[in-house]
Motif scaffolding. Structure first.
Motif, PDB file in Angstrom:
ATOM      1  N   ARG A   1      83.745 -81.365 -25.101  1.00 12.20           N
ATOM      2  CA  ARG A   1      84.045 -81.814 -23.735  1.00 12.20           C
ATOM      3  C   ARG A   1      84.731 -83.166 -23.810  1.00 12.20           C
ATOM      4  O   ARG A   1      84.488 -83.956 -24.719  1.00 12.20           O
ATOM      5  CB  ARG A   1      82.762 -81.945 -22.910  1.00 12.20           C
ATOM      6  N   HIS A   2      85.547 -83.455 -22.831  1.00 11.48           N
ATOM      7  CA  HIS A   2      86.317 -84.696 -22.803  1.00 11.48           C
ATOM      8  C   HIS A   2      85.411 -85.872 -22.427  1.00 11.48           C
ATOM      9  O   HIS A   2      84.924 -85.956 -21.303  1.00 11.48           O
ATOM     10  CB  HIS A   2      87.466 -84.561 -21.801  1.00 11.48           C
ATOM     11  N   GLN A   3      85.156 -86.753 -23.404  1.00 15.31           N
ATOM     12  CA  GLN A   3      84.340 -87.953 -23.202  1.00 15.31           C
ATOM     13  C   GLN A   3      84.993 -89.112 -23.964  1.00 15.31           C
ATOM     14  O   GLN A   3      84.441 -89.613 -24.949  1.00 15.31           O
ATOM     15  CB  GLN A   3      82.915 -87.713 -23.701  1.00 15.31           C
ATOM     16  N   PRO A   4      86.176 -89.539 -23.538  1.00 17.27           N
ATOM     17  CA  PRO A   4      86.909 -90.555 -24.298  1.00 17.27           C
ATOM     18  C   PRO A   4      86.168 -91.878 -24.439  1.00 17.27           C
ATOM     19  O   PRO A   4      86.367 -92.596 -25.418  1.00 17.27           O
ATOM     20  CB  PRO A   4      88.207 -90.724 -23.512  1.00 17.27           C
ATOM     21  N   GLU A   5      85.289 -92.191 -23.484  1.00 16.49           N
ATOM     22  CA  GLU A   5      84.509 -93.429 -23.592  1.00 16.49           C
ATOM     23  C   GLU A   5      83.592 -93.405 -24.815  1.00 16.49           C
ATOM     24  O   GLU A   5      83.185 -94.451 -25.317  1.00 16.49           O
ATOM     25  CB  GLU A   5      83.697 -93.681 -22.316  1.00 16.49           C
ATOM     26  N   SER A   6      83.315 -92.199 -25.338  1.00 14.52           N
ATOM     27  CA  SER A   6      82.500 -92.035 -26.546  1.00 14.52           C
ATOM     28  C   SER A   6      83.351 -91.689 -27.766  1.00 14.52           C
ATOM     29  O   SER A   6      82.819 -91.356 -28.819  1.00 14.52           O
ATOM     30  CB  SER A   6      81.469 -90.923 -26.335  1.00 14.52           C
ATOM     31  N   GLY A   7      84.675 -91.710 -27.593  1.00 14.44           N
ATOM     32  CA  GLY A   7      85.571 -91.381 -28.701  1.00 14.44           C
ATOM     33  C   GLY A   7      85.715 -89.889 -28.949  1.00 14.44           C
ATOM     34  O   GLY A   7      86.226 -89.473 -29.986  1.00 14.44           O
ATOM     35  N   ILE A   8      85.300 -89.073 -27.979  1.00 14.01           N
ATOM     36  CA  ILE A   8      85.403 -87.620 -28.103  1.00 14.01           C
ATOM     37  C   ILE A   8      86.414 -87.121 -27.080  1.00 14.01           C
ATOM     38  O   ILE A   8      86.285 -87.398 -25.890  1.00 14.01           O
ATOM     39  CB  ILE A   8      84.035 -86.944 -27.862  1.00 14.01           C
ATOM     40  N   TYR A   9      87.399 -86.393 -27.569  1.00 12.77           N
ATOM     41  CA  TYR A   9      88.453 -85.888 -26.695  1.00 12.77           C
ATOM     42  C   TYR A   9      88.338 -84.375 -26.567  1.00 12.77           C
ATOM     43  O   TYR A   9      88.144 -83.671 -27.553  1.00 12.77           O
ATOM     44  CB  TYR A   9      89.826 -86.311 -27.222  1.00 12.77           C
ATOM     45  N   GLY A  10      88.436 -83.908 -25.339  1.00 15.65           N
ATOM     46  CA  GLY A  10      88.285 -82.486 -25.072  1.00 15.65           C
ATOM     47  C   GLY A  10      89.358 -81.651 -25.754  1.00 15.65           C
ATOM     48  O   GLY A  10      90.475 -82.106 -25.963  1.00 15.65           O
ATOM     49  N   ASP A  11      88.993 -80.418 -26.078  1.00 12.95           N
ATOM     50  CA  ASP A  11      89.936 -79.534 -26.767  1.00 12.95           C
ATOM     51  C   ASP A  11      90.191 -78.247 -25.994  1.00 12.95           C
ATOM     52  O   ASP A  11      90.339 -77.177 -26.572  1.00 12.95           O
ATOM     53  CB  ASP A  11      89.470 -79.241 -28.199  1.00 12.95           C
ATOM     54  N   CYS A  12      90.302 -78.354 -24.674  1.00  9.92           N
ATOM     55  CA  CYS A  12      90.571 -77.171 -23.868  1.00  9.92           C
ATOM     56  C   CYS A  12      91.953 -76.597 -24.160  1.00  9.92           C
ATOM     57  O   CYS A  12      92.120 -75.374 -24.195  1.00  9.92           O
ATOM     58  CB  CYS A  12      90.395 -77.450 -22.371  1.00  9.92           C
ATOM     59  N   MET A  13      92.954 -77.449 -24.410  1.00 15.68           N
ATOM     60  CA  MET A  13      94.284 -76.944 -24.722  1.00 15.68           C
ATOM     61  C   MET A  13      94.253 -76.190 -26.051  1.00 15.68           C
ATOM     62  O   MET A  13      94.810 -75.097 -26.170  1.00 15.68           O
ATOM     63  CB  MET A  13      95.299 -78.080 -24.771  1.00 15.68           C
ATOM     64  N   ARG A  14      93.605 -76.754 -27.022  1.00 19.70           N
ATOM     65  CA  ARG A  14      93.430 -76.092 -28.315  1.00 19.70           C
ATOM     66  C   ARG A  14      92.755 -74.734 -28.121  1.00 19.70           C
ATOM     67  O   ARG A  14      93.165 -73.726 -28.706  1.00 19.70           O
ATOM     68  CB  ARG A  14      92.577 -76.995 -29.201  1.00 19.70           C
ATOM     69  N   ALA A  15      91.722 -74.700 -27.299  1.00 13.74           N
ATOM     70  CA  ALA A  15      90.983 -73.457 -27.072  1.00 13.74           C
ATOM     71  C   ALA A  15      91.852 -72.408 -26.388  1.00 13.74           C
ATOM     72  O   ALA A  15      91.803 -71.223 -26.759  1.00 13.74           O
ATOM     73  CB  ALA A  15      89.724 -73.727 -26.251  1.00 13.74           C
ATOM     74  N   THR A  16      92.647 -72.807 -25.405  1.00 15.68           N
ATOM     75  CA  THR A  16      93.490 -71.821 -24.719  1.00 15.68           C
ATOM     76  C   THR A  16      94.537 -71.263 -25.672  1.00 15.68           C
ATOM     77  O   THR A  16      94.824 -70.068 -25.638  1.00 15.68           O
ATOM     78  CB  THR A  16      94.167 -72.407 -23.460  1.00 15.68           C
ATOM     79  N   ILE A  17      95.105 -72.101 -26.515  1.00 19.34           N
ATOM     80  CA  ILE A  17      96.081 -71.626 -27.498  1.00 19.34           C
ATOM     81  C   ILE A  17      95.414 -70.645 -28.457  1.00 19.34           C
ATOM     82  O   ILE A  17      95.958 -69.573 -28.749  1.00 19.34           O
ATOM     83  CB  ILE A  17      96.727 -72.803 -28.252  1.00 19.34           C
ATOM     84  N   ALA A  18      94.218 -70.981 -28.942  1.00 21.43           N
ATOM     85  CA  ALA A  18      93.485 -70.085 -29.837  1.00 21.43           C
ATOM     86  C   ALA A  18      93.202 -68.748 -29.148  1.00 21.43           C
ATOM     87  O   ALA A  18      93.361 -67.676 -29.756  1.00 21.43           O
ATOM     88  CB  ALA A  18      92.188 -70.742 -30.300  1.00 21.43           C
ATOM     89  N   CYS A  19      92.799 -68.796 -27.885  1.00 23.19           N
ATOM     90  CA  CYS A  19      92.529 -67.565 -27.140  1.00 23.19           C
ATOM     91  C   CYS A  19      93.775 -66.691 -27.060  1.00 23.19           C
ATOM     92  O   CYS A  19      93.716 -65.486 -27.337  1.00 23.19           O
ATOM     93  CB  CYS A  19      92.054 -67.885 -25.721  1.00 23.19           C
ATOM     94  N   LEU A  20      94.894 -67.283 -26.662  1.00 20.98           N
ATOM     95  CA  LEU A  20      96.110 -66.497 -26.456  1.00 20.98           C
ATOM     96  C   LEU A  20      96.699 -65.986 -27.760  1.00 20.98           C
ATOM     97  O   LEU A  20      97.266 -64.886 -27.795  1.00 20.98           O
ATOM     98  CB  LEU A  20      97.136 -67.308 -25.669  1.00 20.98           C
ATOM     99  N   LEU A  21      96.590 -66.753 -28.829  1.00 21.85           N
ATOM    100  CA  LEU A  21      97.105 -66.305 -30.129  1.00 21.85           C
ATOM    101  C   LEU A  21      96.070 -65.493 -30.900  1.00 21.85           C
ATOM    102  O   LEU A  21      96.350 -65.026 -32.007  1.00 21.85           O
ATOM    103  CB  LEU A  21      97.574 -67.506 -30.956  1.00 21.85           C
ATOM    104  N   GLU A  22      94.890 -65.338 -30.309  1.00 23.85           N
ATOM    105  CA  GLU A  22      93.789 -64.584 -30.909  1.00 23.85           C
ATOM    106  C   GLU A  22      93.446 -65.100 -32.306  1.00 23.85           C
ATOM    107  O   GLU A  22      93.268 -64.341 -33.255  1.00 23.85           O
ATOM    108  CB  GLU A  22      94.091 -63.089 -30.904  1.00 23.85           C
ATOM    109  N   LEU A  23      93.329 -66.440 -32.395  1.00 23.78           N
ATOM    110  CA  LEU A  23      92.956 -67.119 -33.634  1.00 23.78           C
ATOM    111  C   LEU A  23      91.581 -67.763 -33.451  1.00 23.78           C
ATOM    112  O   LEU A  23      91.229 -68.152 -32.333  1.00 23.78           O
ATOM    113  CB  LEU A  23      93.967 -68.221 -33.952  1.00 23.78           C
ATOM    114  N   PRO A  24      90.826 -67.943 -34.528  1.00 29.26           N
ATOM    115  CA  PRO A  24      89.601 -68.731 -34.404  1.00 29.26           C
ATOM    116  C   PRO A  24      89.961 -70.154 -33.969  1.00 29.26           C
ATOM    117  O   PRO A  24      90.951 -70.716 -34.457  1.00 29.26           O
ATOM    118  CB  PRO A  24      89.013 -68.729 -35.816  1.00 29.26           C
ATOM    119  N   ILE A  25      89.202 -70.715 -33.060  1.00 27.68           N
ATOM    120  CA  ILE A  25      89.522 -72.043 -32.536  1.00 27.68           C
ATOM    121  C   ILE A  25      89.642 -73.082 -33.649  1.00 27.68           C
ATOM    122  O   ILE A  25      90.483 -73.969 -33.594  1.00 27.68           O
ATOM    123  CB  ILE A  25      88.524 -72.482 -31.438  1.00 27.68           C
ATOM    124  N   GLU A  26      88.841 -72.940 -34.694  1.00 26.39           N
ATOM    125  CA  GLU A  26      88.873 -73.914 -35.796  1.00 26.39           C
ATOM    126  C   GLU A  26      90.188 -73.872 -36.566  1.00 26.39           C
ATOM    127  O   GLU A  26      90.527 -74.838 -37.253  1.00 26.39           O
ATOM    128  CB  GLU A  26      87.707 -73.656 -36.769  1.00 26.39           C
TER     129      GLU A  26
END
Length: 153
Positions: free
Chosen positions: A9-34
């Protein structure tokens, strides 16, 4: 489409940036998110800012045979923006970006004017326009349809 949830989840104040765009690309290309880079986190880690994420994403997508294009949509409501997508892109999975209920920009997958998959861990969806005041409709296009060999962007 292979349905998957984002890992962060997007929490930049903790140095963690959300990866929803990465996840949508993985979904559409049918690749493991990792197997898809976390472009936003890499951009911040490597360059100290988020603005390079799109360049990193474009470079990776080009290497696997795709380009990403998106269009800003000025609309008074989520429904009207989704209706616009239906009129101009029936039968195509699209990425739809706007403000989530968590008050951060978020991207979901749409088809025929409806949200068909939300990669958010908490299904936060899209509730309004993004921080720039626009909704965004995006799509992945195979390089064979871009009119050039991909060199130079």
């Amino acid at each position: 489409m292979k349905k998957q949830k984002q890992l962060y989840r997007h929490q930049p104040e903790s140095g963690i940036y959300g990866d929803c765009m990465r996840a949508t690309i993985a979904c559409l290309l049918e690749l493991p998110i990792e197997s898809v880079p976390h472009f936003l986190q890499e951009s911040v880690d490597k360059f100290g800012r988020e603005e390079k994420a799109f360049a990193l994403q474009s470079e990776w997508l080009g290497a696997v045979g795709y380009k990403y294009v998106e269009f800003p949509i000025s609309s008074p409501s989520v429904r009207e923006a989704l209706d616009w997508s239906y009129v101009y892109a029936r039968g195509v999975y699209l990425l739809f970006t706007g403000m989530s209920k968590n008050l951060v920009d978020h991207v979901v997958i749409i088809l025929n004017g409806d949200i068909v998959w939300d990669t958010a861990i908490d299904d936060s969806g899209v509730q309004g326009p993004g921080t720039d005041g626009y909704y965004r409709i995006g799509m992945l296009i195979g390089k064979e349809f871009t009119g050039h060999d991909g060199a130079g962007g």
